[in-house]
Design an enzyme around this catalytic site. Structure first.
Site, PDB file in Angstrom:
ATOM      1  N   TYR A   1      13.991  78.516  12.661  1.00 48.37           N
ATOM      2  CA  TYR A   1      13.552  77.189  13.116  1.00 48.37           C
ATOM      3  C   TYR A   1      12.059  77.124  13.425  1.00 48.37           C
ATOM      4  O   TYR A   1      11.494  76.029  13.523  1.00 48.37           O
ATOM      5  CB  TYR A   1      14.369  76.735  14.330  1.00 48.37           C
ATOM      6  CG  TYR A   1      15.681  76.108  13.909  1.00 48.37           C
ATOM      7  CD1 TYR A   1      15.761  74.756  13.618  1.00 48.37           C
ATOM      8  CD2 TYR A   1      16.827  76.875  13.754  1.00 48.37           C
ATOM      9  CE1 TYR A   1      16.939  74.178  13.198  1.00 48.37           C
ATOM     10  CE2 TYR A   1      18.021  76.310  13.336  1.00 48.37           C
ATOM     11  CZ  TYR A   1      18.071  74.955  13.061  1.00 48.37           C
ATOM     12  OH  TYR A   1      19.233  74.384  12.635  1.00 48.37           O
TER      13      TYR A   1
ATOM     14  N   ASP B   1      24.494  79.223  16.858  1.00 47.92           N
ATOM     15  CA  ASP B   1      24.965  80.188  15.854  1.00 47.92           C
ATOM     16  C   ASP B   1      23.867  80.690  14.920  1.00 47.92           C
ATOM     17  O   ASP B   1      24.111  81.546  14.082  1.00 47.92           O
ATOM     18  CB  ASP B   1      26.095  79.579  15.028  1.00 47.92           C
ATOM     19  CG  ASP B   1      25.631  78.369  14.229  1.00 47.92           C
ATOM     20  OD1 ASP B   1      24.418  78.130  14.129  1.00 47.92           O
ATOM     21  OD2 ASP B   1      26.502  77.658  13.698  1.00 47.92           O
TER      22      ASP B   1
HETATM   23  P1  NAD Z   1      30.445  65.706  13.028  1.00 40.11           P
HETATM   24  O1  NAD Z   1      29.777  64.380  13.098  1.00 40.11           O
HETATM   25  O2  NAD Z   1      31.221  66.085  11.826  1.00 40.11           O
HETATM   26  O3  NAD Z   1      31.443  65.822  14.279  1.00 40.11           O
HETATM   27  C1  NAD Z   1      31.142  65.406  15.555  1.00 40.11           C
HETATM   28  C2  NAD Z   1      32.331  64.655  16.153  1.00 40.11           C
HETATM   29  O4  NAD Z   1      31.961  64.283  17.483  1.00 40.11           O
HETATM   30  C3  NAD Z   1      32.711  63.375  15.414  1.00 40.11           C
HETATM   31  O5  NAD Z   1      34.060  63.389  15.064  1.00 40.11           O
HETATM   32  C4  NAD Z   1      32.416  62.274  16.438  1.00 40.11           C
HETATM   33  O6  NAD Z   1      33.303  61.187  16.369  1.00 40.11           O
HETATM   34  C5  NAD Z   1      32.548  63.024  17.746  1.00 40.11           C
HETATM   35  N1  NAD Z   1      31.885  62.397  18.880  1.00 40.11           N
HETATM   36  C6  NAD Z   1      30.695  61.769  18.902  1.00 40.11           C
HETATM   37  N2  NAD Z   1      30.419  61.344  20.141  1.00 40.11           N
HETATM   38  C7  NAD Z   1      31.457  61.714  20.927  1.00 40.11           C
HETATM   39  C8  NAD Z   1      31.746  61.559  22.308  1.00 40.11           C
HETATM   40  N3  NAD Z   1      30.887  60.938  23.129  1.00 40.11           N
HETATM   41  N4  NAD Z   1      32.915  62.057  22.778  1.00 40.11           N
HETATM   42  C9  NAD Z   1      33.776  62.684  21.955  1.00 40.11           C
HETATM   43  N5  NAD Z   1      33.556  62.853  20.640  1.00 40.11           N
HETATM   44  C10 NAD Z   1      32.402  62.384  20.140  1.00 40.11           C
HETATM   45  O7  NAD Z   1      29.312  66.782  13.337  1.00 40.11           O
HETATM   46  P2  NAD Z   1      29.179  68.301  12.886  1.00 40.11           P
HETATM   47  O8  NAD Z   1      28.200  68.397  11.805  1.00 40.11           O
HETATM   48  O9  NAD Z   1      30.500  68.903  12.694  1.00 40.11           O
HETATM   49  O10 NAD Z   1      28.489  68.929  14.164  1.00 40.11           O
HETATM   50  C11 NAD Z   1      29.066  68.844  15.439  1.00 40.11           C
HETATM   51  C12 NAD Z   1      28.087  69.279  16.484  1.00 40.11           C
HETATM   52  O11 NAD Z   1      27.922  70.692  16.455  1.00 40.11           O
HETATM   53  C13 NAD Z   1      26.688  68.708  16.311  1.00 40.11           C
HETATM   54  O12 NAD Z   1      26.143  68.426  17.588  1.00 40.11           O
HETATM   55  C14 NAD Z   1      25.941  69.836  15.678  1.00 40.11           C
HETATM   56  O13 NAD Z   1      24.569  69.738  15.847  1.00 40.11           O
HETATM   57  C15 NAD Z   1      26.539  70.983  16.438  1.00 40.11           C
HETATM   58  N6  NAD Z   1      26.336  72.327  15.897  1.00 40.11           N
HETATM   59  C16 NAD Z   1      25.680  73.185  16.698  1.00 40.11           C
HETATM   60  C17 NAD Z   1      25.454  74.466  16.304  1.00 40.11           C
HETATM   61  C18 NAD Z   1      24.700  75.364  17.210  1.00 40.11           C
HETATM   62  O14 NAD Z   1      24.126  76.341  16.760  1.00 40.11           O
HETATM   63  N7  NAD Z   1      24.636  75.090  18.507  1.00 40.11           N
HETATM   64  C19 NAD Z   1      25.914  74.888  15.073  1.00 40.11           C
HETATM   65  C20 NAD Z   1      26.587  73.994  14.250  1.00 40.11           C
HETATM   66  C21 NAD Z   1      26.801  72.688  14.701  1.00 40.11           C
HETATM   67  C1  G6P Z   2      22.288  76.091  12.446  1.00 34.72           C
HETATM   68  C2  G6P Z   2      21.899  75.773  13.846  1.00 34.72           C
HETATM   69  C3  G6P Z   2      22.691  74.621  14.369  1.00 34.72           C
HETATM   70  C4  G6P Z   2      22.573  73.437  13.474  1.00 34.72           C
HETATM   71  C5  G6P Z   2      22.952  73.803  12.083  1.00 34.72           C
HETATM   72  C6  G6P Z   2      22.547  72.652  11.191  1.00 34.72           C
HETATM   73  O1  G6P Z   2      23.575  76.616  12.395  1.00 34.72           O
HETATM   74  O2  G6P Z   2      22.051  76.860  14.701  1.00 34.72           O
HETATM   75  O3  G6P Z   2      22.258  74.328  15.656  1.00 34.72           O
HETATM   76  O4  G6P Z   2      23.388  72.382  13.908  1.00 34.72           O
HETATM   77  O5  G6P Z   2      22.239  74.932  11.647  1.00 34.72           O
HETATM   78  O6  G6P Z   2      23.206  72.788  10.036  1.00 34.72           O
HETATM   79  P1  G6P Z   2      23.419  71.591   9.031  1.00 34.72           P
HETATM   80  O7  G6P Z   2      24.143  72.297   7.966  1.00 34.72           O
HETATM   81  O8  G6P Z   2      24.237  70.566   9.765  1.00 34.72           O
HETATM   82  O9  G6P Z   2      22.076  71.103   8.669  1.00 34.72           O
HETATM   83 MN    MN Z   3      21.775  76.118  16.798  1.00 33.56          MN
END
Ligand code: NAD
Ligand code: G6P
Ligand code: MN
Length: 442
Positions: free
Chosen positions: A265, A170
């Protein structure tokens, strides 16, 4: 229009309520019949689920809702899995950030040694979910946000090359909101962009408005003066002080190649010394998120549960959620929308490794994606990308082979790490901290 069944994996994620609300609000373009949550932490998921259940019963009672920790129940009869798991949760993110900082190396969720450590935890978790989805719903698509997306994408390219998984990020979306604002354009969706790179490692080379007018001059002028600061975005995701610093720091990243607009980044690779100087080894981004987003989401959920209503509640749909719904809608309704995806290069970037996972625009529809041809990229970007893609590939090979050697090479090769000596010290600490999550290395 077909009504879709969705499972959100990582039901307990801080981003789950936003996605649920966005799904409800977008039913005109993406109709829903069922939403399920899946997580391996029942207690954490239940709080988010109970609040979302209340919101759904008020806003869209026709949508069936359930939550579970059982893979068969979760993945049976679904069209899409929206995945955002964090293996090891925030406690391990904190380790990823603090261990490198002990040795003067930056600590970041997806970049440098912290990102490698997180990748080593994520690969197994993602493969489990993907396999369960394919077992119980063989035609479903997995739309994956789980980080580090670059390493997850490379792992699934290597180990599940035929799986229907699309990896997304995102960050460019929020930055495109900002660039639209710089150019006085109402919506990021009115921008047509040429963007290339790896995940969290890319550049915009062309940005046009709907009529094809070149917006680069006005955006470049803004970048030179402010970076991504002073440009309003609808996103309420990247709001704390550390994000504001990152947006402003893009002003220093931009002049490295004034012909392109860099992803935020890149500051971690081009200004690692600055990042370390501005880090507090005892209080990192993981702490900031636990004190802000996690606290906010979970207290908003508790409040909804206590009151028994989500009316007037504090949960909101955001830009992050809108992008994964865009992608799902593009597939379900064959919209042929142009979206940034992390995909196998295969020649789309002509002078770059065909077997690298790259982030580029693709046209998305019912049968998947078609890549936009990028052509040749400049030597500066190519050189940086070659180093970083080798880090990502060595990490995945290290995971597959259980190889200490490859992990040591991966960390050494990261542009954020000064020497093989420091790499080894960090690796040895990370192995200790991750003993419940990483494969055994020898
Ligand atoms: P969070 O810790 O609040 O939520 C993650 C959830 O995953 C937790 O409830 C945890 O219990 C669960 N989990 C962990 N291992 C698991 C497994 N093996 N099977 C099923 N569930 C499992 O984290 P968050 O801050 O909400 O972020 C969630 C994910 O989204 C992270 O990987 C974060 O980096 C990612 N993210 C990616 C982007 C992107 O740009 N690609 C953007 C925002 C967040
Ligand atoms: C951006 C990136 C994500 C990352 C997030 C981290 O949205 O694209 O990949 O997980 O920032 O944000 P945070 O608020 O968890 O540091
Ligand atoms: Mn990302």
């Amino acid at each position: 229009m077909k009504k879709n069944s969705i499972v959100i994996a990582g039901g307990g994620s801080t981003f789950t309520p936003g996605i649920v609300l966005m799904l409800v609000e977008n039913q005109e373009r993406f109709p829903i019949r069922q939403i399920k949550f899946y997580d391996n932490d029942a207690a954490r998921q239940e709080i988010v689920a109970k609040a979302c259940q209340i919101a759904l019963s008020e806003k869209a009672p026709e949508i069936a809702f359930s939550y579970t920790t059982d893979p068969q129940t979760a993945f049976t009869d679904v069209d899409f899995c929206m995945a955002h798991i964090r293996v090891g949760k925030y406690a391990m993110r904190e380790q990823d950030e603090k261990i490198p900082l002990k040795y003067g190396v930056l600590g970041q969720e997806t970049c440098g040694p912290g990102g490698i450590a997180y990748g080593m935890r994520s690969i197994g978790g993602i493969l489990e979910i993907l396999d369960a989805m394919e077992k119980y719903s063989p035609n479903a698509w997995m739309l994956n946000y789980s980080n580090p997306a670059a390493i997850v994408a490379e792992a699934t390219r290597r180990l599940r090359p035929n799986s229907k998984i699309l990896n997304i990020c995102d960050m460019p979306i929020d930055l495109m909101e900002k660039m639209a604002a710089m150019a006085g354009i109402a919506s990021r969706k009115d921008l047509t962009v040429r963007y290339y790179g790896l995940n969290h490692f890319g550049w915009w080379s062309d940005i046009y408005d709907k009529e094809g007018n070149d917006l680069m001059p006005v955006i470049k002028a803004h970048m030179a003066k402010y970076g991504f600061a002073q440009a309003k975005s609808e996103s309420d995701q990247h709001i704390e002080k550390s994000w504001n610093d990152t947006f402003a720091k893009a002003k220093d990243v931009y002049p490295l190649d004034p012909e392109t607009i860099p992803n935020t980044y890149l500051k971690y690779y081009l200004f690692p010394d600055y990042v370390v100087e501005h880090s507090n080894p005892n209080h990192t981004r993981a702490n900031e998120v636990m004190e802000n987003r996690e606290k906010h989401v979970f207290s908003a959920c508790h409040e909804i549960i206590e009151k028994g209503t989500a009316v007037g509640g504090k949960l909101e749909a955001d830009v992050h959620a809108s992008y994964i719904v865009d992608l799902a809608a593009a597939i379900a309704e064959n919209t042929q929308e142009r979206l940034l995806l992390i995909v196998p290069n295969g020649g789309a970037i002509e002078n770059f490794d065909r077997e690298a996972m790259v982030e580029i625009p693709c046209i998305v529809g019912k049968n998947g994606y078609e890549k936009i041809n990028i052509g040749r990229i400049p030597r500066f970007q190519k050189g940086l990308m070659e180093q970083q893609v080798a880090v990502e590939k060595l990490t995945v090979e290290g995971w597959i082979e259980g190889s200490y050697q490859k992990l040591w090479q991966a960390i050494t090769l990261s542009k954020t790490v000064p020497s093989a000596r420091v790499a080894k010290l960090i690796l040895d600490d990370l192995i200790q901290a991750n003993k419940d999550y990483w494969p055994k290395l020898s």
